[in-house]
Design a protein around this motif. Sequence first.
Motif, PDB file in Angstrom:
ATOM      1  N   ARG A 245       0.845  -1.210   0.000  1.00 39.08           N
ATOM      2  CA  ARG A 245       0.000   0.000   0.000  1.00 39.08           C
ATOM      3  C   ARG A 245       0.879   1.258   0.000  1.00 39.08           C
ATOM      4  O   ARG A 245       2.102   1.166  -0.011  1.00 39.08           O
ATOM      5  CB  ARG A 245      -0.914  -0.006   1.224  1.00 39.08           C
ATOM      6  N   ILE A 247       3.038   4.474  -0.489  1.00 40.72           N
ATOM      7  CA  ILE A 247       4.085   4.879  -1.439  1.00 40.72           C
ATOM      8  C   ILE A 247       4.657   3.662  -2.166  1.00 40.72           C
ATOM      9  O   ILE A 247       4.925   3.714  -3.366  1.00 40.72           O
ATOM     10  CB  ILE A 247       5.185   5.660  -0.676  1.00 40.72           C
ATOM     11  N   ASP A 266       5.964  -7.525   1.221  1.00 39.94           N
ATOM     12  CA  ASP A 266       5.340  -6.884   2.386  1.00 39.94           C
ATOM     13  C   ASP A 266       5.160  -7.931   3.475  1.00 39.94           C
ATOM     14  O   ASP A 266       5.368  -9.120   3.231  1.00 39.94           O
ATOM     15  CB  ASP A 266       3.997  -6.214   2.028  1.00 39.94           C
ATOM     16  N   ARG A 267       4.783  -7.476   4.657  1.00 41.86           N
ATOM     17  CA  ARG A 267       4.663  -8.408   5.791  1.00 41.86           C
ATOM     18  C   ARG A 267       3.614  -9.480   5.461  1.00 41.86           C
ATOM     19  O   ARG A 267       2.589  -9.185   4.826  1.00 41.86           O
ATOM     20  CB  ARG A 267       4.273  -7.644   7.051  1.00 41.86           C
ATOM     21  N   ASP A 270      -0.041  -8.812   5.506  1.00 38.53           N
ATOM     22  CA  ASP A 270      -0.651  -7.988   4.445  1.00 38.53           C
ATOM     23  C   ASP A 270      -0.757  -8.732   3.118  1.00 38.53           C
ATOM     24  O   ASP A 270      -0.862  -8.112   2.055  1.00 38.53           O
ATOM     25  CB  ASP A 270       0.190  -6.713   4.220  1.00 38.53           C
ATOM     26  N   ASP A 289       8.772 -10.669   5.877  1.00 38.32           N
ATOM     27  CA  ASP A 289       9.133  -9.584   6.794  1.00 38.32           C
ATOM     28  C   ASP A 289      10.588  -9.221   6.519  1.00 38.32           C
ATOM     29  O   ASP A 289      11.460 -10.088   6.593  1.00 38.32           O
ATOM     30  CB  ASP A 289       8.943 -10.057   8.245  1.00 38.32           C
ATOM     31  N   ASN A 316      11.744   0.536   0.473  1.00 40.91           N
ATOM     32  CA  ASN A 316      10.704   1.513   0.814  1.00 40.91           C
ATOM     33  C   ASN A 316      10.057   1.247   2.171  1.00 40.91           C
ATOM     34  O   ASN A 316       9.638   2.185   2.842  1.00 40.91           O
ATOM     35  CB  ASN A 316       9.637   1.499  -0.283  1.00 40.91           C
ATOM     36  N   TYR A 381      13.088   7.438  14.391  1.00 40.61           N
ATOM     37  CA  TYR A 381      12.795   7.505  12.955  1.00 40.61           C
ATOM     38  C   TYR A 381      13.814   8.398  12.235  1.00 40.61           C
ATOM     39  O   TYR A 381      14.408   8.016  11.216  1.00 40.61           O
ATOM     40  CB  TYR A 381      11.380   8.053  12.778  1.00 40.61           C
ATOM     41  N   LYS A 385      16.488   7.681   9.119  1.00 38.59           N
ATOM     42  CA  LYS A 385      16.343   8.328   7.809  1.00 38.59           C
ATOM     43  C   LYS A 385      17.567   9.193   7.488  1.00 38.59           C
ATOM     44  O   LYS A 385      17.918   9.384   6.322  1.00 38.59           O
ATOM     45  CB  LYS A 385      15.056   9.151   7.782  1.00 38.59           C
TER      46      LYS A 385
HETATM   47  P1  NDP Z   1       2.858   2.953   4.931  1.00 40.94           P
HETATM   48  O1  NDP Z   1       2.861   2.677   6.390  1.00 40.94           O
HETATM   49  O2  NDP Z   1       1.605   3.412   4.281  1.00 40.94           O
HETATM   50  O3  NDP Z   1       3.378   1.653   4.130  1.00 40.94           O
HETATM   51  C1  NDP Z   1       4.548   0.987   4.512  1.00 40.94           C
HETATM   52  C2  NDP Z   1       4.439  -0.454   4.094  1.00 40.94           C
HETATM   53  O4  NDP Z   1       5.616  -1.138   4.553  1.00 40.94           O
HETATM   54  C3  NDP Z   1       3.234  -1.141   4.751  1.00 40.94           C
HETATM   55  O5  NDP Z   1       2.566  -1.976   3.833  1.00 40.94           O
HETATM   56  C4  NDP Z   1       3.899  -1.924   5.859  1.00 40.94           C
HETATM   57  O6  NDP Z   1       3.191  -3.059   6.271  1.00 40.94           O
HETATM   58  C5  NDP Z   1       5.207  -2.320   5.205  1.00 40.94           C
HETATM   59  N1  NDP Z   1       6.155  -2.787   6.205  1.00 40.94           N
HETATM   60  C6  NDP Z   1       6.372  -2.273   7.436  1.00 40.94           C
HETATM   61  N2  NDP Z   1       7.255  -3.029   8.098  1.00 40.94           N
HETATM   62  C7  NDP Z   1       7.602  -4.060   7.261  1.00 40.94           C
HETATM   63  C8  NDP Z   1       8.455  -5.172   7.388  1.00 40.94           C
HETATM   64  N3  NDP Z   1       9.119  -5.418   8.518  1.00 40.94           N
HETATM   65  N4  NDP Z   1       8.563  -6.036   6.354  1.00 40.94           N
HETATM   66  C9  NDP Z   1       7.859  -5.845   5.207  1.00 40.94           C
HETATM   67  N5  NDP Z   1       7.033  -4.794   5.032  1.00 40.94           N
HETATM   68  C10 NDP Z   1       6.899  -3.904   6.058  1.00 40.94           C
HETATM   69  O7  NDP Z   1       4.047   4.004   4.701  1.00 40.94           O
HETATM   70  P2  NDP Z   1       4.219   5.082   3.543  1.00 40.94           P
HETATM   71  O8  NDP Z   1       3.798   4.519   2.256  1.00 40.94           O
HETATM   72  O9  NDP Z   1       3.650   6.363   3.996  1.00 40.94           O
HETATM   73  O10 NDP Z   1       5.815   5.257   3.591  1.00 40.94           O
HETATM   74  C11 NDP Z   1       6.700   4.515   2.749  1.00 40.94           C
HETATM   75  C12 NDP Z   1       8.116   4.986   3.019  1.00 40.94           C
HETATM   76  O11 NDP Z   1       8.194   6.394   2.828  1.00 40.94           O
HETATM   77  C13 NDP Z   1       8.584   4.729   4.441  1.00 40.94           C
HETATM   78  O12 NDP Z   1       9.948   4.367   4.435  1.00 40.94           O
HETATM   79  C14 NDP Z   1       8.397   6.081   5.110  1.00 40.94           C
HETATM   80  O13 NDP Z   1       9.254   6.247   6.208  1.00 40.94           O
HETATM   81  C15 NDP Z   1       8.754   7.013   3.971  1.00 40.94           C
HETATM   82  N6  NDP Z   1       8.214   8.366   4.124  1.00 40.94           N
HETATM   83  C16 NDP Z   1       6.857   8.609   4.078  1.00 40.94           C
HETATM   84  C17 NDP Z   1       6.377   9.910   4.204  1.00 40.94           C
HETATM   85  C18 NDP Z   1       4.925  10.247   4.119  1.00 40.94           C
HETATM   86  O14 NDP Z   1       4.569  11.426   4.156  1.00 40.94           O
HETATM   87  N7  NDP Z   1       4.024   9.285   4.006  1.00 40.94           N
HETATM   88  C19 NDP Z   1       7.303  11.042   4.409  1.00 40.94           C
HETATM   89  C20 NDP Z   1       8.683  10.667   4.441  1.00 40.94           C
HETATM   90  C21 NDP Z   1       9.110   9.377   4.292  1.00 40.94           C
HETATM   91  P3  NDP Z   1       2.185  -2.932   7.560  1.00 40.94           P
HETATM   92  O15 NDP Z   1       1.044  -2.108   7.093  1.00 40.94           O
HETATM   93  O16 NDP Z   1       1.822  -4.349   7.843  1.00 40.94           O
HETATM   94  O17 NDP Z   1       2.981  -2.288   8.650  1.00 40.94           O
END
Ligand code: NDP
Length: 475
Positions: A245, A247, A266-267, A270, A289, A316, A381, A385
């Motif tokens: 989901r 980004i 993804d995890r 999900d 994971d 990502n 965090y 980053k």
């Molecule tokens: P989301 O939380 O919407 O999506 C992140 C996805 O990564 C989720 O599907 C999540 O699964 C998955 N994930 C988390 N942990 C793991 C893991 N251990 N193994 C596999 N998959 C995993 O985040 P965004 O789309 O908003 O963000 C994406 C990236 O962009 C991140 O790195 C974030 O830090 C960065 N970012 C985002 C910003 C924003 O404004 N949105 C701003 C700056 C940076 P689950 O839902 O199960 O946790």
Amino acid sequence: MADKILEFVHTSTGKQIAAALGLPVPPMLKRAKAGYAEKSLANSNALVGASAFGPVASAVVKALDSMGASIKVSADLAGLDGIKQAAAKAKVDVSISQADNGVPENVYVLDVTAAANVADLRLLYDFFNPRLRKVPSNSRIVVIGRPRGDCKDALAETAQSSLPGFIRSLAKESGKNGTTANLIQVKTGAENGIEGALRFFLSPHSAFVTGQVLPVVGAPKGVKVAAFSEKPLTGKLAVVTGAARGIGAAIAEVLAREGATVIGVDRPADESTLGATMSSIGGIACPLDITDADAGKKLAAVAAGKGGKIDIIVHNAGITRDKMMRNMAAHLWDMVLDVNLGAIVRCNDQLLAGDAFGANARIVCISSIGGIAGNAGQTNYAATKSAVIGYVDAMAKQLEGKGISINAIAPGFIETQMTAAIPVVTREVARRLSSLSQGGLPVDIAEAVTFMASPLAAGVNGATLRVCGQNLVGA
Ligand code: NDP
């Protein structure tokens, strides 16, 4: 996650109310509706200048011509001679600007790589001052200079050091109508990387990137900068973590649009969302994971099962677990450090050790402007980053000899579930405090990642590009 104010002020009632109350109207950004096209500037008039005839002026003229732009000059145009000579040598037509007759340019490219002293900087004023009152909405401005350490003497280095400040200010002045302004710093000898960077910055693929500096340092050892081709990722195998989901899903979609076969990770919890995202783009779902101790080895095995090596990996997946440092439980620190940083390092190490990367592979990591500016409650965090920025810089030097590139994208405020959870007043302030007066969309990050993952960025290595609409946070 919609920006209701942006939508409202672009309705006819909203326009009237905004005008009556004197409210600022955030511009409607023109984003790409399809993949990169060869003649991407076929309907554009590009005003071009150069401080001298040389390899950069030549590369600019050839690049604009290959994009189908109509290259414009005028008798009073500063930087005319450099461009005229470059155009004559490349046998490219230039014509007289009709801007004063109501046909304004929507692309502006100024090569100031030869600016070597304070007096030479007058070119910036002479080129832009007469033009900037009539810039159409969503225009593109690019200035090209040299990076630190590239100049012959201290005075030239000083002159070139003016450019980041200049472009950041110009971007703040120009953003009100959706125009972007960016600086490419091209290293001497890396001029063949200019076209790819221009294709990105002069297109709707970079609608939310403004006020930024992109170094073009040259391709890694053994990597040839290829001529542009449409669907540049055809035949490439790309891994995207966190692809179910937000980004990550947008990144997977845009990589697939440009021809890549995507392995979405993804995890396992999900799995069904991931499956739906991947089946919509013909990708491969890989529930895993990323903190799994053998995640890299498992990804290598999935790629091998598809008969290939990994050409692109986009790290990502990321999480936030916000708490003031004084109140943060140790497990929240450990969890964020491991998902956002430890897992990336482990995974890349395993892929490298297992020789799982294809030739000229490209690694893209996701940082954040939180890692540049810092946020109260995000020490964990922001540490990760910020570390990502140092990691890509350090690893670029280490991987250069293997023909592998590594870069990062630092998103600003992006409309996702993550930012929808921010309290409403804070959210509204964070949105508007940028040169484009709005948050970005996941596709904006996906476009920048895809640029970094593609041959268009062959000359870019070790860089972090902010995609934030020039948010004041972290400026
Ligand atoms: P989301 O939380 O919407 O999506 C992140 C996805 O990564 C989720 O599907 C999540 O699964 C998955 N994930 C988390 N942990 C793991 C893991 N251990 N193994 C596999 N998959 C995993 O985040 P965004 O789309 O908003 O963000 C994406 C990236 O962009 C991140 O790195 C974030 O830090 C960065 N970012 C985002 C910003 C924003 O404004 N949105 C701003 C700056 C940076 P689950 O839902 O199960 O946790």
